[in-house]
Scaffold this motif. Structure first.
Motif, PDB file in Angstrom:
ATOM      1  N   ARG A 181       0.820  -1.219   0.000  1.00 63.15           N
ATOM      2  CA  ARG A 181       0.000   0.000   0.000  1.00 63.15           C
ATOM      3  C   ARG A 181       0.856   1.272   0.000  1.00 63.15           C
ATOM      4  NH1 ARG A 181      -5.290   0.131   3.411  1.00 63.15           N
ATOM      5  NH2 ARG A 181      -6.021   0.985   1.430  1.00 63.15           N
ATOM      6  N   THR A 182       2.081   1.142  -0.521  1.00 61.22           N
ATOM      7  CA  THR A 182       3.038   2.247  -0.502  1.00 61.22           C
ATOM      8  C   THR A 182       3.508   2.544  -1.912  1.00 61.22           C
ATOM      9  OG1 THR A 182       3.795   1.695   1.726  1.00 61.22           O
ATOM     10  CG2 THR A 182       5.296   2.983   0.374  1.00 61.22           C
ATOM     11  N   ALA A 183       3.746   3.830  -2.203  1.00 60.82           N
ATOM     12  CA  ALA A 183       4.352   4.248  -3.465  1.00 60.82           C
ATOM     13  C   ALA A 183       5.343   5.369  -3.186  1.00 60.82           C
ATOM     14  CB  ALA A 183       3.289   4.718  -4.461  1.00 60.82           C
ATOM     15  N   LEU A 184       6.339   5.482  -4.050  1.00 62.93           N
ATOM     16  CA  LEU A 184       7.333   6.550  -3.977  1.00 62.93           C
ATOM     17  C   LEU A 184       7.001   7.599  -5.018  1.00 62.93           C
ATOM     18  CD1 LEU A 184      10.074   7.853  -3.178  1.00 62.93           C
ATOM     19  CD2 LEU A 184      11.154   6.305  -4.845  1.00 62.93           C
ATOM     20  N   LEU A 185       6.967   8.862  -4.599  1.00 65.25           N
ATOM     21  CA  LEU A 185       6.697   9.979  -5.492  1.00 65.25           C
ATOM     22  C   LEU A 185       7.992  10.764  -5.686  1.00 65.25           C
ATOM     23  CD1 LEU A 185       4.164  11.071  -6.923  1.00 65.25           C
ATOM     24  CD2 LEU A 185       3.809  12.589  -4.970  1.00 65.25           C
ATOM     25  N   VAL A 186       8.427  10.889  -6.930  1.00 64.19           N
ATOM     26  CA  VAL A 186       9.623  11.657  -7.286  1.00 64.19           C
ATOM     27  C   VAL A 186       9.153  12.900  -8.040  1.00 64.19           C
ATOM     28  CG1 VAL A 186      11.842  11.659  -8.488  1.00 64.19           C
ATOM     29  CG2 VAL A 186      10.996   9.544  -7.422  1.00 64.19           C
ATOM     30  N   CYS A 204       9.355  -4.049  -5.197  1.00 64.99           N
ATOM     31  CA  CYS A 204       8.108  -3.959  -5.977  1.00 64.99           C
ATOM     32  C   CYS A 204       7.164  -2.883  -5.440  1.00 64.99           C
ATOM     33  CB  CYS A 204       7.398  -5.317  -6.027  1.00 64.99           C
ATOM     34  SG  CYS A 204       8.364  -6.607  -6.855  1.00 64.99           S
ATOM     35  N   VAL A 205       7.741  -1.816  -4.895  1.00 64.90           N
ATOM     36  CA  VAL A 205       6.966  -0.648  -4.477  1.00 64.90           C
ATOM     37  C   VAL A 205       6.883   0.282  -5.680  1.00 64.90           C
ATOM     38  CG1 VAL A 205       6.994   1.416  -3.012  1.00 64.90           C
ATOM     39  CG2 VAL A 205       7.582  -0.820  -2.050  1.00 64.90           C
ATOM     40  N   PRO A 206       5.688   0.689  -6.107  1.00 68.89           N
ATOM     41  CA  PRO A 206       5.566   1.543  -7.290  1.00 68.89           C
ATOM     42  C   PRO A 206       6.329   2.854  -7.137  1.00 68.89           C
ATOM     43  CG  PRO A 206       3.412   0.684  -6.633  1.00 68.89           C
ATOM     44  CD  PRO A 206       4.375   0.324  -5.536  1.00 68.89           C
ATOM     45  N   VAL A 207       6.989   3.260  -8.218  1.00 71.34           N
ATOM     46  CA  VAL A 207       7.681   4.546  -8.282  1.00 71.34           C
ATOM     47  C   VAL A 207       6.946   5.408  -9.295  1.00 71.34           C
ATOM     48  CG1 VAL A 207       9.854   5.738  -8.723  1.00 71.34           C
ATOM     49  CG2 VAL A 207       9.878   3.429  -7.746  1.00 71.34           C
ATOM     50  N   VAL A 208       6.505   6.582  -8.865  1.00 66.51           N
ATOM     51  CA  VAL A 208       5.746   7.489  -9.718  1.00 66.51           C
ATOM     52  C   VAL A 208       6.530   8.787  -9.858  1.00 66.51           C
ATOM     53  CG1 VAL A 208       3.563   8.721 -10.032  1.00 66.51           C
ATOM     54  CG2 VAL A 208       3.574   6.490  -8.883  1.00 66.51           C
ATOM     55  N   ASP A 214      -4.343   0.802  -4.860  1.00 64.83           N
ATOM     56  CA  ASP A 214      -4.644   0.650  -3.433  1.00 64.83           C
ATOM     57  C   ASP A 214      -3.543   1.248  -2.561  1.00 64.83           C
ATOM     58  OD1 ASP A 214      -6.336  -0.083  -1.328  1.00 64.83           O
ATOM     59  OD2 ASP A 214      -5.323  -2.000  -1.043  1.00 64.83           O
ATOM     60  N   VAL A 215      -2.940   2.333  -3.024  1.00 62.49           N
ATOM     61  CA  VAL A 215      -1.885   3.009  -2.265  1.00 62.49           C
ATOM     62  C   VAL A 215      -2.507   3.960  -1.253  1.00 62.49           C
ATOM     63  CG1 VAL A 215      -0.039   4.730  -2.432  1.00 62.49           C
ATOM     64  CG2 VAL A 215      -0.116   2.819  -4.048  1.00 62.49           C
ATOM     65  N   LYS A 249      17.868   6.718   4.169  1.00 61.66           N
ATOM     66  CA  LYS A 249      18.343   5.427   4.668  1.00 61.66           C
ATOM     67  C   LYS A 249      17.312   4.776   5.593  1.00 61.66           C
ATOM     68  CE  LYS A 249      22.282   5.066   2.578  1.00 61.66           C
ATOM     69  NZ  LYS A 249      22.435   4.016   1.517  1.00 61.66           N
ATOM     70  N   GLU A 250      16.656   5.592   6.422  1.00 64.48           N
ATOM     71  CA  GLU A 250      15.607   5.053   7.283  1.00 64.48           C
ATOM     72  C   GLU A 250      14.461   4.499   6.445  1.00 64.48           C
ATOM     73  OE1 GLU A 250      15.963   7.770  11.325  1.00 64.48           O
ATOM     74  OE2 GLU A 250      15.008   8.627   9.537  1.00 64.48           O
ATOM     75  N   ALA A 251      14.111   5.202   5.378  1.00 60.86           N
ATOM     76  CA  ALA A 251      13.037   4.729   4.502  1.00 60.86           C
ATOM     77  C   ALA A 251      13.437   3.441   3.789  1.00 60.86           C
ATOM     78  CB  ALA A 251      12.677   5.810   3.489  1.00 60.86           C
ATOM     79  N   GLU A 252      14.683   3.374   3.336  1.00 57.51           N
ATOM     80  CA  GLU A 252      15.154   2.163   2.667  1.00 57.51           C
ATOM     81  C   GLU A 252      15.070   0.959   3.602  1.00 57.51           C
ATOM     82  OE1 GLU A 252      18.916   2.355   0.619  1.00 57.51           O
ATOM     83  OE2 GLU A 252      18.595   4.462   0.123  1.00 57.51           O
ATOM     84  N   ALA A 253      15.466   1.137   4.849  1.00 57.54           N
ATOM     85  CA  ALA A 253      15.417   0.036   5.815  1.00 57.54           C
ATOM     86  C   ALA A 253      13.985  -0.399   6.057  1.00 57.54           C
ATOM     87  CB  ALA A 253      16.072   0.466   7.124  1.00 57.54           C
ATOM     88  N   GLU A 254      13.080   0.569   6.121  1.00 57.61           N
ATOM     89  CA  GLU A 254      11.681   0.222   6.358  1.00 57.61           C
ATOM     90  C   GLU A 254      11.080  -0.492   5.159  1.00 57.61           C
ATOM     91  OE1 GLU A 254       7.744   2.748   7.554  1.00 57.61           O
ATOM     92  OE2 GLU A 254       9.599   3.154   8.657  1.00 57.61           O
ATOM     93  N   ILE A 255      11.448  -0.047   3.962  1.00 60.68           N
ATOM     94  CA  ILE A 255      10.969  -0.717   2.738  1.00 60.68           C
ATOM     95  C   ILE A 255      11.462  -2.157   2.695  1.00 60.68           C
ATOM     96  CG2 ILE A 255      11.224  -0.778   0.226  1.00 60.68           C
ATOM     97  CD1 ILE A 255      11.334   2.338   0.401  1.00 60.68           C
ATOM     98  N   ALA A 256      12.722  -2.359   3.038  1.00 63.11           N
ATOM     99  CA  ALA A 256      13.263  -3.724   3.056  1.00 63.11           C
ATOM    100  C   ALA A 256      12.518  -4.577   4.066  1.00 63.11           C
ATOM    101  CB  ALA A 256      14.753  -3.686   3.385  1.00 63.11           C
ATOM    102  N   GLY A 257      12.158  -3.978   5.190  1.00 62.59           N
ATOM    103  CA  GLY A 257      11.422  -4.713   6.215  1.00 62.59           C
ATOM    104  C   GLY A 257      10.026  -5.077   5.771  1.00 62.59           C
ATOM    105  N   THR A 258       9.345  -4.157   5.082  1.00 64.13           N
ATOM    106  CA  THR A 258       8.000  -4.452   4.604  1.00 64.13           C
ATOM    107  C   THR A 258       8.044  -5.495   3.500  1.00 64.13           C
ATOM    108  OG1 THR A 258       8.020  -2.637   2.978  1.00 64.13           O
ATOM    109  CG2 THR A 258       7.161  -2.130   5.166  1.00 64.13           C
TER     110      THR A 258
END
Length: 232
Positions: free
Chosen positions: A25-30, A67-71, A157-158, A219-228
């Motif tokens: 339920r997560t996406a990255l917005l650039v 596999c987190v969507p990047v937009v 469903d983000v 880096k905190e976000a990367e660690a959390e993404i890896a955990g999810t």
């Protein structure tokens, strides 16, 4: 009765709890990491954008792996739409007359589709979207306004958005405010957004953290993404 510091700590912990990323339920917005805002020689170049580029690159790679969507979003200046973003607030986004001088404060063709070189509206090559990754083009600061961004995210469903890009006090801020209104749970990447003035960046981050979003490092976000991803 709890002290002010205890109330702040309680609120901060609650924000962190509610905004922790959820699998699927997560996406990255650039936001707007474009040639027209980053290339040397661009009329609206933002030199500080290069400082955050490695952090965004790392986050993009982590999201793709999990596999987190990047937009991606790109600001575009359409000659047929006479928005205030061009006149009077952004004359650089107007088409220059043949042979006329260009640069900051002058019509330069910035972000007009079809422009090449440093005024191109395309995302920089260092963050080039992969085939199939969405690129939302907007004619305003708010990337939800008159675009399919909200429909795209809801169709996936983000509900959690990681936010990066430029400018922290303009396009990023307008999009963060709108996303908050739409009830997305926002995580702004502290070292993944930039603007021209350090004091304004500090103020913007304070506003985000108090009323709009969780603020963490890349880096905190990367660690959390890896955990999810591991929890899927």
């Amino acid at each position: 009765m709890p002290t002010h510091e205890e109330l702040v700590a309680r609120k901060t912990e609650r924000i962190r709890e509610m905004h922790r990323l959820e699998p699927r339920r997560t996406a990255l917005l650039v936001i707007d990491m474009q040639h027209a805002f980053m290339d040397p020689g661009a009329s609206l170049a933002v030199p500080t954008a290069w400082d955050i580029l490695p952090n965004i690159q790392g986050l993009v790679a982590a999201c793709r792996k999990a596999c987190v969507p990047v937009v991606f979003t790109e600001f575009v200046s359409l000659p047929e739409i006479p928005t205030l973003r061009k006149d009077p607030f952004g004359p650089e986004h107007l088409a220059p007359a043949p042979g006329a001088p260009t640069g900051w404060g002058m019509p330069s063709g910035s972000c007009i589709p079809g422009s090449r070189g440093p005024e191109s509206p395309d995302t920089v090559d260092e963050l080039k979207p992969l085939p199939g990754e969405p690129v939302i083009r907007a004619t305003n600061l708010d990337k939800f306004h008159a675009t399919p961004l909200d429909t795209l995210l809801r169709s996936l469903d983000v509900r959690h958005l990681l936010v990066t890009g430029i400018l922290a006090d303009l396009c990023v801020m307008a999009t963060v405010f709108r996303a908050n209104t739409l009830e997305y749970r926002l995580t702004v990447i502290r070292d993944g957004i930039a603007t021209v003035w350090p004091d304004i960046l500090k103020a913007v981050l304070d506003i985000y953290e108090r009323k709009l979003a969780r603020v963490i490092t890349a880096k905190e976000a990367e660690a959390e993404i890896a955990g999810t991803a591991a929890a899927r």
